[in-house]
Each structure stands twice: as structure tokens, then as C-alpha cells.
Motif scaffolding. Structure first.
Motif, PDB file in Angstrom:
ATOM      1  N   ARG A 101       0.855  -1.188   0.000  1.00  0.00           N
ATOM      2  CA  ARG A 101       0.000   0.000   0.000  1.00  0.00           C
ATOM      3  C   ARG A 101       0.889   1.235   0.000  1.00  0.00           C
ATOM      4  NH1 ARG A 101      -2.899   4.339   0.780  1.00  0.00           N
ATOM      5  NH2 ARG A 101      -5.088   4.133   1.407  1.00  0.00           N
ATOM      6  N   LEU A 102       0.778   2.046  -1.051  1.00  0.00           N
ATOM      7  CA  LEU A 102       1.552   3.278  -1.130  1.00  0.00           C
ATOM      8  C   LEU A 102       0.881   4.357  -0.286  1.00  0.00           C
ATOM      9  CD1 LEU A 102       2.348   3.380  -4.963  1.00  0.00           C
ATOM     10  CD2 LEU A 102       3.697   2.340  -3.119  1.00  0.00           C
ATOM     11  N   ARG A 103       1.668   5.095   0.446  1.00  0.00           N
ATOM     12  CA  ARG A 103       1.169   6.216   1.244  1.00  0.00           C
ATOM     13  C   ARG A 103       1.529   7.555   0.620  1.00  0.00           C
ATOM     14  NH1 ARG A 103      -2.587   3.808   4.432  1.00  0.00           N
ATOM     15  NH2 ARG A 103      -1.753   1.788   5.119  1.00  0.00           N
ATOM     16  N   HIS A 104       2.429   7.533  -0.316  1.00  0.00           N
ATOM     17  CA  HIS A 104       2.925   8.753  -0.937  1.00  0.00           C
ATOM     18  C   HIS A 104       3.130   8.476  -2.431  1.00  0.00           C
ATOM     19  CE1 HIS A 104       3.805  10.195   3.146  1.00  0.00           C
ATOM     20  NE2 HIS A 104       4.284   8.974   3.369  1.00  0.00           N
ATOM     21  N   GLY A 105       3.581   9.489  -3.160  1.00  0.00           N
ATOM     22  CA  GLY A 105       4.094   9.257  -4.507  1.00  0.00           C
ATOM     23  C   GLY A 105       3.078   9.192  -5.624  1.00  0.00           C
ATOM     24  N   TYR A 106       1.812   9.370  -5.345  1.00  0.00           N
ATOM     25  CA  TYR A 106       0.812   9.286  -6.407  1.00  0.00           C
ATOM     26  C   TYR A 106      -0.364  10.179  -6.026  1.00  0.00           C
ATOM     27  CZ  TYR A 106      -2.135   6.593  -3.318  1.00  0.00           C
ATOM     28  OH  TYR A 106      -2.921   6.226  -2.265  1.00  0.00           O
ATOM     29  N   THR A 107      -1.119  10.587  -7.021  1.00  0.00           N
ATOM     30  CA  THR A 107      -2.384  11.316  -6.786  1.00  0.00           C
ATOM     31  C   THR A 107      -3.376  10.825  -7.824  1.00  0.00           C
ATOM     32  OG1 THR A 107      -1.549  13.113  -8.178  1.00  0.00           O
ATOM     33  CG2 THR A 107      -1.359  13.406  -5.798  1.00  0.00           C
ATOM     34  N   ILE A 108      -4.091   9.778  -7.497  1.00  0.00           N
ATOM     35  CA  ILE A 108      -5.079   9.213  -8.414  1.00  0.00           C
ATOM     36  C   ILE A 108      -6.457   9.471  -7.830  1.00  0.00           C
ATOM     37  CG2 ILE A 108      -5.897   7.149  -9.598  1.00  0.00           C
ATOM     38  CD1 ILE A 108      -3.081   5.985  -9.237  1.00  0.00           C
ATOM     39  N   VAL A 109      -7.284  10.146  -8.600  1.00  0.00           N
ATOM     40  CA  VAL A 109      -8.659  10.439  -8.199  1.00  0.00           C
ATOM     41  C   VAL A 109      -9.570   9.980  -9.325  1.00  0.00           C
ATOM     42  CG1 VAL A 109     -10.305  12.230  -7.552  1.00  0.00           C
ATOM     43  CG2 VAL A 109      -7.929  12.405  -6.805  1.00  0.00           C
ATOM     44  N   LYS A 110     -10.615   9.244  -8.985  1.00  0.00           N
ATOM     45  CA  LYS A 110     -11.513   8.698 -10.002  1.00  0.00           C
ATOM     46  C   LYS A 110     -12.925   9.256  -9.816  1.00  0.00           C
ATOM     47  CE  LYS A 110     -11.033   4.336 -11.107  1.00  0.00           C
ATOM     48  NZ  LYS A 110     -10.975   2.867 -11.021  1.00  0.00           N
ATOM     49  N   ARG A 111     -13.529   9.663 -10.913  1.00  0.00           N
ATOM     50  CA  ARG A 111     -14.929  10.096 -10.890  1.00  0.00           C
ATOM     51  C   ARG A 111     -15.793   8.864 -11.128  1.00  0.00           C
ATOM     52  NH1 ARG A 111     -15.872  15.359 -14.083  1.00  0.00           N
ATOM     53  NH2 ARG A 111     -14.718  16.024 -12.225  1.00  0.00           N
ATOM     54  N   VAL A 112     -16.236   8.250 -10.040  1.00  0.00           N
ATOM     55  CA  VAL A 112     -16.887   6.948 -10.147  1.00  0.00           C
ATOM     56  C   VAL A 112     -18.282   6.899  -9.533  1.00  0.00           C
ATOM     57  CG1 VAL A 112     -14.773   5.604 -10.353  1.00  0.00           C
ATOM     58  CG2 VAL A 112     -15.638   6.179  -8.079  1.00  0.00           C
ATOM     59  N   LEU A 113     -18.709   7.953  -8.852  1.00  0.00           N
ATOM     60  CA  LEU A 113     -20.054   7.993  -8.275  1.00  0.00           C
ATOM     61  C   LEU A 113     -20.839   9.036  -9.061  1.00  0.00           C
ATOM     62  CD1 LEU A 113     -22.105   7.074  -6.178  1.00  0.00           C
ATOM     63  CD2 LEU A 113     -21.050   8.666  -4.538  1.00  0.00           C
ATOM     64  N   LEU A 114     -21.784   8.573  -9.889  1.00  0.00           N
ATOM     65  CA  LEU A 114     -22.398   9.421 -10.901  1.00  0.00           C
ATOM     66  C   LEU A 114     -23.918   9.395 -10.842  1.00  0.00           C
ATOM     67  CD1 LEU A 114     -20.389   8.056 -13.987  1.00  0.00           C
ATOM     68  CD2 LEU A 114     -19.705   9.936 -12.494  1.00  0.00           C
ATOM     69  N   ASP A 115     -24.526  10.532 -11.085  1.00  0.00           N
ATOM     70  CA  ASP A 115     -25.954  10.601 -11.382  1.00  0.00           C
ATOM     71  C   ASP A 115     -26.109  10.400 -12.878  1.00  0.00           C
ATOM     72  OD1 ASP A 115     -28.572  11.270 -11.975  1.00  0.00           O
ATOM     73  OD2 ASP A 115     -28.573  13.140 -10.834  1.00  0.00           O
ATOM     74  N   ARG A 116     -26.625   9.248 -13.273  1.00  0.00           N
ATOM     75  CA  ARG A 116     -26.664   8.907 -14.695  1.00  0.00           C
ATOM     76  C   ARG A 116     -27.555   9.843 -15.512  1.00  0.00           C
ATOM     77  NH1 ARG A 116     -28.267   3.039 -15.150  1.00  0.00           N
ATOM     78  NH2 ARG A 116     -28.468   2.803 -12.898  1.00  0.00           N
ATOM     79  N   THR A 117     -28.459  10.554 -14.844  1.00  0.00           N
ATOM     80  CA  THR A 117     -29.321  11.490 -15.583  1.00  0.00           C
ATOM     81  C   THR A 117     -28.595  12.772 -15.953  1.00  0.00           C
ATOM     82  OG1 THR A 117     -30.205  12.628 -13.614  1.00  0.00           O
ATOM     83  CG2 THR A 117     -31.307  10.584 -14.302  1.00  0.00           C
ATOM     84  N   ARG A 118     -27.419  13.000 -15.332  1.00  0.00           N
ATOM     85  CA  ARG A 118     -26.687  14.246 -15.594  1.00  0.00           C
ATOM     86  C   ARG A 118     -25.251  14.023 -16.070  1.00  0.00           C
ATOM     87  NH1 ARG A 118     -27.116  17.562 -10.182  1.00  0.00           N
ATOM     88  NH2 ARG A 118     -27.242  15.489  -9.201  1.00  0.00           N
ATOM     89  N   CYS A 119     -24.816  12.785 -16.169  1.00  0.00           N
ATOM     90  CA  CYS A 119     -23.427  12.492 -16.531  1.00  0.00           C
ATOM     91  C   CYS A 119     -23.380  11.552 -17.732  1.00  0.00           C
ATOM     92  CB  CYS A 119     -22.694  11.828 -15.361  1.00  0.00           C
ATOM     93  SG  CYS A 119     -22.602  12.840 -13.869  1.00  0.00           S
ATOM     94  N   ARG A 120     -22.287  11.672 -18.469  1.00  0.00           N
ATOM     95  CA  ARG A 120     -22.100  10.799 -19.623  1.00  0.00           C
ATOM     96  C   ARG A 120     -20.611  10.704 -19.939  1.00  0.00           C
ATOM     97  NH1 ARG A 120     -25.453   8.464 -23.053  1.00  0.00           N
ATOM     98  NH2 ARG A 120     -24.636   7.773 -25.070  1.00  0.00           N
TER      99      ARG A 120
END
Length: 290
Positions: A128-147
Motif C-alpha cells: 500500500r503506497l502512502r505517498h508518490g501518487y495522486t489518483i482520483v476517479k470520478r466513479v459515483l455518478l448521477d446517470r441522468t446528468r453524466c455521460r
């Protein structure tokens, strides 16, 4: 405990090592947990069903929509909110509590953002890395407003049925604080195999500026800035290992920073090869000059 009004969609193909833990981490918390499987040849489907998930088959037709947008269009469309998980991802307990607070607003208030960005707790080569990266994912979506965007990359190698490395489009998005744990139990060679394919896609984009710009616009602010950076292998290593203090993760931090630098080097090398293929200029014209 009431189930959250969210569909968990887990796109898979041959995730037998990881899928049971992923399903187990969300079953009972959300309205539906659905594994969308692309013809796995291992025990992915059976293991997911044994943990209580629905399993839906998926076959890509070579066109848009690709797999995640297909999920938005077809997987329990009566529920507006969708949480995407990879087959090797699990929400932390803190993240589950944070999502529950989002969907339990004070009286008279509703969920306002169209999407939520979630930071990734990243594991590399079993650590498990504690440093060295910044990965953010847009994974929680309202399907009526996102595509998901539909760039002109269907002819590109490397991605196939998967959407590329870009974010779904949302009119508004808020970042959550708690992490989604990305813990891949497969051997590290599978990381290199995946990133070899991904670098094919990235290199293809390098020779097509118009499509590359379409994709750049669908990335995070950090991704858009890095997209234009020179000397990407060196910048990538310096950012991960020095600026983001990857050296504090010891050997794992060094290995990850070096692997990402190698990935960026692959992209550049493949792009240069495509622009100047081996053997170019050695035809009859070259013979005539001897």
C-alpha cells in the motif's frame, strides 16, 4: 441498516482473484450490486454470484457506447446513482460512511452535485503506497446528468471495450475525502501487461492531435497540465518520487515511480516509431542512391 439508493456496477473480465472481496465489500450496503462481465473464462461469474451479486453478460459491438456508458444506459436504469468499481477495488469503511452521509442529507436538502470524485488508495506489487501518487476517479455518478465522452478513438489499439483514461463528463462534481482501495492481487506482471496495452492507445493519440485534445478536455486539471508537459518520463519520476515524496514508501515507492516513468517512456517511443517506422526510406529510392 437501510440500503443506499445506488447501483454498484463492477465491469469485469477474468477477475477471479479479486472479485469475491470486491462484492463482499459492498453487498448489503447498496440497492444493487451488478457484475457486468465480458466473457470471463475463469470463475469470476460463479464467485460473484456466490457472494450475492447479479451477473450481467456484456459483449462490445465495436462502437460507442463502450462498457461503462452501457452500464449507465442499461443496468438498473430506475436508480439514478451509479458507483463504478473495478474488480479489484473495495470502498474503505470511511468511504462507506461518507457516501451514506451524502445520501442522508438534512431534511429539506437533496444531493446537489452530479458526480463525486474519490481518491484511490493505491497498492503496487503487494504494498500500500502512502505517498508518490495522486489518483482520483470520478466513479459515483448521477446517470441522468453524466455521460462518458465519445472521442474519435475507436480505431486506436489498446483499450477495446474500455473507456480510455479520461473522466465522465459532469456539470458539477465534488471530491470526497475517504479512499477507494485499489488492491490488485494479481502478480505485478499483469500491471505491466495492462500498461503495455494502455501505452499503445496513448501513443496512437500522440499522432492525432485533434483526438488527443478531445481527450485532454475530459481529464482532471492535473491530467490536462501533465498532458502538455515536456520530458514526461523524467517529470513523472520526479513528481512521484521527489515532489510527492514517494521515497517515504521505500522500495515500493521507488518501484512505482520507476514503473510509471517507464510507462511514459513507452508512450514516447511507440509514438516516435509510428511517426518514423522502421525501414522507412529503404525502398527503391534508397537503393537508387547507392
Amino acid at each position: 441498516m437501510d440500503k443506499l439508493p445506488v447501483v454498484v456496477a463492477i465491469p469485469t473480465r477474468n477477475e477471479a482473484r479479486n472479485i469475491a472481496g470486491t462484492v463482499r465489500s459492498v453487498i448489503g450496503h447498496f440497492a444493487h450490486v451488478v457484475v457486468v462481465d465480458s466473457g470471463s473464462t475463469d470463475d469470476t461469474r460463479a464467485l460473484a454470484e456466490a457472494e450475492g451479486a447479479e451477473v450481467v453478460p456484456y459483449t462490445w459491438d465495436g462502437r460507442y457506447p463502450k462498457k461503462k456508458q452501457w452500464c449507465l444506459d442499461h443496468v438498473h436504469p430506475e436508480v439514478d446513482w451509479v458507483l463504478f468499481l473495478d474488480g479489484d477495488e473495495t470502498p474503505s469503511e470511511e468511504l462507506l460512511r461518507e457516501i451514506r452521509r451524502v445520501f442522508t442529507p438534512p431534511p429539506g436538502r437533496t444531493v446537489r452535485p452530479a458526480a463525486f470524485d474519490i481518491p484511490l488508495g493505491y497498492w503496487f506489487a503487494g504494498r500500500r503506497l502512502r505517498h508518490g501518487y495522486t489518483i482520483v476517479k470520478r466513479v459515483l455518478l448521477d446517470r441522468t446528468r453524466c455521460r462518458f465522452p465519445e472521442p474519435d478513438d475507436l480505431a486506436a489499439p489498446g483499450m477495446g471495450e474500455q473507456e480510455g483514461h479520461y473522466q465522465p463528463l459532469a456539470p458539477t462534481a465534488v471530491r470526497l475525502a475517504a479512499p477507494l482501495e485499489h488492491r490488485d492481487l494479481d502478480p505485478v506482471r499483469t500491471w505491466f501487461e495492462r500498461h503495455n496495452r494502455y501505452s499503445d492507445w496513448e501513443a496512437w493519440l500522440e499522432g492525432r492531435p485533434r483526438v488527443r485534445e478531445q481527450i485532454r478536455q475530459a481529464k482532471t486539471r492535473q491530467g490536462r497540465l501533465f498532458h502538455r508537459a515536456p520530458l514526461k518520463p523524467l517529470v513523472s519520476f520526479a513528481y512521484a518520487y521527489v515532489y510527492r515524496r514517494g521515497f517515504l514508501d521505500g522500495r515500493a515507492g521507488f518501484d512505482y515511480a520507476l514503473a510509471m516513468s517507464f510507462y511514459r517512456w513507452q508512450i514516447g517511443l511507440k509514438a516516435r516509431e509510428a511517426a518514423d517506422p522502421p525501414g522507412a526510406g529503404t525502398g527503391s529510392g534508397a537503393r537508387g542512391r547507392r
